[in-house]
Design a protein around this motif. Structure first.
Motif, PDB file in Angstrom:
ATOM      1  N   SER A 152       0.847  -1.165  -0.087  1.00 37.40           N
ATOM      2  CA  SER A 152       0.117  -0.034   0.076  1.00 37.40           C
ATOM      3  C   SER A 152       0.956   1.394  -0.022  1.00 37.40           C
ATOM      4  O   SER A 152       1.440   1.637   1.122  1.00 37.40           O
ATOM      5  N   PRO A 153       1.256   1.646  -1.172  1.00 39.51           N
ATOM      6  CA  PRO A 153       2.104   2.774  -1.220  1.00 39.51           C
ATOM      7  C   PRO A 153       1.693   3.983  -0.573  1.00 39.51           C
ATOM      8  O   PRO A 153       2.656   4.855  -0.254  1.00 39.51           O
ATOM      9  N   HIS A 154       0.416   4.335  -0.135  1.00 42.28           N
ATOM     10  CA  HIS A 154       0.234   5.774   0.528  1.00 42.28           C
ATOM     11  C   HIS A 154       0.240   5.694   1.877  1.00 42.28           C
ATOM     12  O   HIS A 154       0.167   6.644   2.536  1.00 42.28           O
ATOM     13  N   LEU A 155       0.882   4.537   2.552  1.00 40.16           N
ATOM     14  CA  LEU A 155       0.954   4.383   4.087  1.00 40.16           C
ATOM     15  C   LEU A 155       1.858   5.554   4.567  1.00 40.16           C
ATOM     16  O   LEU A 155       1.423   6.078   5.610  1.00 40.16           O
ATOM     17  N   PRO A 156       2.828   5.968   4.030  1.00 35.70           N
ATOM     18  CA  PRO A 156       3.735   6.832   4.699  1.00 35.70           C
ATOM     19  C   PRO A 156       3.066   8.370   4.915  1.00 35.70           C
ATOM     20  O   PRO A 156       3.414   9.265   5.717  1.00 35.70           O
ATOM     21  N   THR A 157       1.956   8.422   4.247  1.00 35.72           N
ATOM     22  CA  THR A 157       1.062   9.772   4.287  1.00 35.72           C
ATOM     23  C   THR A 157      -0.067   9.628   5.229  1.00 35.72           C
ATOM     24  O   THR A 157      -0.772  10.543   5.501  1.00 35.72           O
ATOM     25  N   VAL A 158      -0.404   8.351   5.849  1.00 34.47           N
ATOM     26  CA  VAL A 158      -1.400   7.993   6.487  1.00 34.47           C
ATOM     27  C   VAL A 158      -1.209   8.433   7.842  1.00 34.47           C
ATOM     28  O   VAL A 158      -0.234   7.703   8.527  1.00 34.47           O
ATOM     29  N   ARG A 159      -1.868   9.668   8.330  1.00 38.69           N
ATOM     30  CA  ARG A 159      -1.579   9.867   9.932  1.00 38.69           C
ATOM     31  C   ARG A 159      -2.254   8.947  10.915  1.00 38.69           C
ATOM     32  O   ARG A 159      -3.050   8.295  10.701  1.00 38.69           O
ATOM     33  N   GLY A 160      -1.338   8.900  11.890  1.00 41.58           N
ATOM     34  CA  GLY A 160      -1.907   7.777  13.142  1.00 41.58           C
ATOM     35  C   GLY A 160      -1.955   8.652  14.323  1.00 41.58           C
ATOM     36  O   GLY A 160      -2.737   9.628  14.223  1.00 41.58           O
ATOM     37  N   GLY A 161      -1.964   8.045  15.449  1.00 43.95           N
ATOM     38  CA  GLY A 161      -2.352   8.534  16.773  1.00 43.95           C
ATOM     39  C   GLY A 161      -1.698  10.090  16.823  1.00 43.95           C
ATOM     40  O   GLY A 161      -0.545  10.413  16.548  1.00 43.95           O
ATOM     41  N   GLY A 162      -2.823  11.140  17.337  1.00 41.18           N
ATOM     42  CA  GLY A 162      -2.320  12.439  17.548  1.00 41.18           C
ATOM     43  C   GLY A 162      -2.358  13.209  16.473  1.00 41.18           C
ATOM     44  O   GLY A 162      -1.605  14.282  16.186  1.00 41.18           O
ATOM     45  N   GLY A 163      -2.539  12.506  15.081  1.00 37.89           N
ATOM     46  CA  GLY A 163      -2.516  13.291  13.957  1.00 37.89           C
ATOM     47  C   GLY A 163      -1.042  13.125  13.304  1.00 37.89           C
ATOM     48  O   GLY A 163      -0.573  13.979  12.645  1.00 37.89           O
ATOM     49  N   TYR A 164      -0.191  12.360  13.918  1.00 41.28           N
ATOM     50  CA  TYR A 164       1.086  12.382  13.449  1.00 41.28           C
ATOM     51  C   TYR A 164       1.473  11.415  12.362  1.00 41.28           C
ATOM     52  O   TYR A 164       0.859  10.253  12.080  1.00 41.28           O
TER      53      TYR A 164
END
Length: 616
Positions: A152-164
């Motif tokens: 899934s190439p878009h994963l580096p731009t998917v924000r995680g907890g805290g919006g990080y």
């Protein structure tokens, strides 16, 4: 990872709440239902009655365990029969099996699991909003990160907890390689202003100064940015005393910044110089001083911890900082003396005629006791040297050696003081000499006690050695020939070695006794700790060592003479084993010798500058 947040985006997500099943081929008891929307998202969950909890615990607990251990073979047996479990949330925190395996750094497990998952399942988030990729970024596992991106190439731009962003997790955990990898995978437009600040300050706090320099060059306004504590990057770097971080070696800088050639922490100081020059270019001098002085004075904090390189870059670019004063009217020279940082104090020798102006400044003493608040004003630089050093600045252990080092500092500062200021009294009517005596009385008493105890113990050992060697010299090994009244083994080399070593042991032990006796009879004045006592202790311990060595040689020779006519293995083995006490003596006394040598000899070089603070 962030402790509190909600996912920013969420796919329909099969959630098994409070469930941990094992090998149950039948999942017909699971009834799907839709819960009300939460934060604009409809939660897809599975409800389970209390009587049906047992099958859950037969499934998910082992599956979670296998994911943690990386046992793909066992996990596959469960997933083959229960296809929905491959992307179901198997914990209360909505973590899927992919989250668990990625967080546990099991690359093979993740690789096999990804073959069973669809692309949309790879982006599933837990209850805090973290994808499995966030766990991989946080742990710094490059192989797992690449597997996930391939899926899934878009994963580096998917924000995680805290919006990080995932790169922020990598930076906060100090994962250098992962940080640079993700930085190359994300377009610069993806970074919003809070992201830039977070990356910048996190990289500084975790020691990744090369990455901090990279993004500071990309966004120069970060030089003036402040973190959640209202600190600029320079405030944080002022306290930096860590060794060169491994992250600093990741990449070469295309156009390296020229720094003080005498310094080793190249990347850190390049960052300091770059930020400082940006501030100087963008702001007026009055604003610059205010920036580095709020919320606290970074210049003096660096002087307190002895951050020579930091001060070197700031002062070389703007030499007038030498005259900046803190609330106690101290310059950085005064602060260096108070906190015993010789390399910063040596700056006094670089400023030539201005030195005379600094040493004449009258200051307050740092951190006076409540009873001395009114009495500790109008002090000279020598009064600061007379104060007892902060406990964190004790460079040697032991009161006697610390007393020696303190006296050394007092004498060095005294050399640069005008004669009339040496005898000047402060508002408490104390000269610097009087203040030194008052401040160091407790340290002197502790030093006296230690010196006496050491001298007594060493003298006792020396006496035992002298007695034993004297007795051995009278009772000649091998006996005396009745006809000639000469030793039977007089012409043997081993007997000659015995005689010489026994005599040397007796003489050296007797000398040690006299030296330690002179220590016991000393006046124990401040000057004695500065000069005579350390030298006496050195020679006393040295002669004691010689006496022990010679005694062991004499013993080995006597043993060889007496038992050389049997098996040669025994006397030769004993001759070798006598070296063990000598090696043990050296090992056990190494720290003591280090402190003695440092306080007596090496500390003299502290005040001989080996590197200049101000450079062109």
């Amino acid at each position: 990872m962030a402790d509190s947040s909600t996912p920013t985006s969420q796919s329909n997500h099969t959630v098994i709440s409070n469930a941990d099943p094992l090998n149950a081929p039948d999942l017909s008891f699971l009834q799907e239902e839709f819960l009300p929307e939460e934060n604009g998202r409809q939660l897809h969950t599975i409800s389970v009655s209390e009587e049906e909890m047992h099958p859950f615990f037969k499934f998910c607990a082992p599956l979670y365990k296998y994911g943690m251990k990386g046992d793909w073979a066992a996990a596959k047996l469960i997933l083959v029969n229960n296809d929905r479990l491959k992307h179901a949330a198997i914990t209360k925190g909505w973590s899927t099996l992919l989250h668990v395996a990625a967080g546990a750094n099991h690359s093979h497990f993740v690789e096999e699991l990804l073959r069973m998952l669809d692309n949309e399942h790879v982006s599933l988030q837990d209850i805090k909003g973290n994808t499995a990729f966030c766990f991989a970024a946080s742990s710094g596992n490059m192989s797992i990160a690449k597997l996930l991106i391939e899926k899934s190439p878009h994963l580096p731009t998917v924000r995680g907890g805290g919006g990080y962003l995932p790169i922020q997790f990598a930076v906060m955990q100090g994962k250098c390689e992962m940080t640079w990898f993700l930085y190359s995978e994300i377009h610069r437009e993806e970074f919003e202003e809070p992201d830039r600040k977070s990356l910048f300050f996190s990289s500084i706090k975790t020691g990744n100064h090369r990455f901090a320099l990279q993004i500071a060059e990309k966004w120069p306004d970060l030089a003036l940015a402040r973190d959640e504590n209202d600190d600029t990057a320079l405030h944080i770097l002022a306290f930096d005393q860590t060794p060169l971080h491994s992250c600093s070696h990741c990449r070469d800088i295309a156009n390296p910044i020229s720094i003080n050639p005498g310094m080793k922490k190249v990347v850190t100081l390049q960052l300091v110089k770059y930020l400082w020059e940006k501030i100087l270019l963008k702001k007026k001098i009055s604003e610059v001083i205010r920036i580095i002085s709020e919320p606290y004075q970074a210049l003096f904090d660096a002087a307190v911890v002895g951050n020579f390189g930091f001060l070197s870059e700031l002062i070389s670019a703007y030499p007038n900082l030498i005259w900046e004063e803190n609330e106690e009217k101290h310059t950085i020279i005064h602060t260096a003396v108070s906190h015993r940082h010789a390399d910063i104090f040596n700056l006094i020798h670089e400023i030539d005629s201005q030195k005379d102006l600094i040493v004449t400044l009258m200051v307050n003493l740092s951190h006076p006791s409540p009873s001395e608040t009114e009495a500790m004003t109008n002090n000279t630089l020598l009064h600061l040297a007379a104060k007892l050093a902060p406990s964190r600045q004790e460079l040697v252990t032991g009161a006697a050696f610390q007393m020696c080092l303190e006296k050394r500092w007092f004498e060095e500062v005294k050399k640069i003081m005008p004669p009339h200021l040496i005898i000047k009294k402060n508002s408490a009517f104390l000269t610097a000499k009087d203040l030194f005596t008052k401040e160091h009385e407790g340290l002197r008493k502790d030093g006296v006690e230690w010196m006496k105890r050491t001298a007594e113990n060493c003298m006792l050992i020396s006496t035992v050695i002298a007695t034993a060697v004297f007795s051995a010299s009278i009772n000649i090994p091998g006996g005396i020939d009745d006809g000639t009244n000469k030793p039977n083994y007089l012409n043997q080399t081993s007997f000659l070695v015995f005689a010489i070593s026994a005599g040397a042991a007796f003489i050296s032990s007797s000398t040690a006794i006299l030296i330690f006796l002179s220590i016991l009879m000393s006046r124990y004045s401040e000057d004695d700790f500065y000069r005579s006592l350390p030298f006496k202790l050195i020679f006393g311990l040295l002669t004691l060592f010689i006496s022990i060595a010679c005694m062991m040689v004499a013993f080995a020779c006597a043993f060889f003479i007496m038992y050389n006519y049997g098996s040669w293995i025994v006397p030769n083995s004993i001759a070798v084993l006598v070296c063990l006490p000598l090696l043990l003596y050296i090992f056990l006394q190494y720290s003591l010798w280090s402190d003695i040598i440092y306080s007596t000899f090496n500390c003299r070089s502290l005040f001989r500058p080996t590197k200049c603070m101000i450079y062109t």
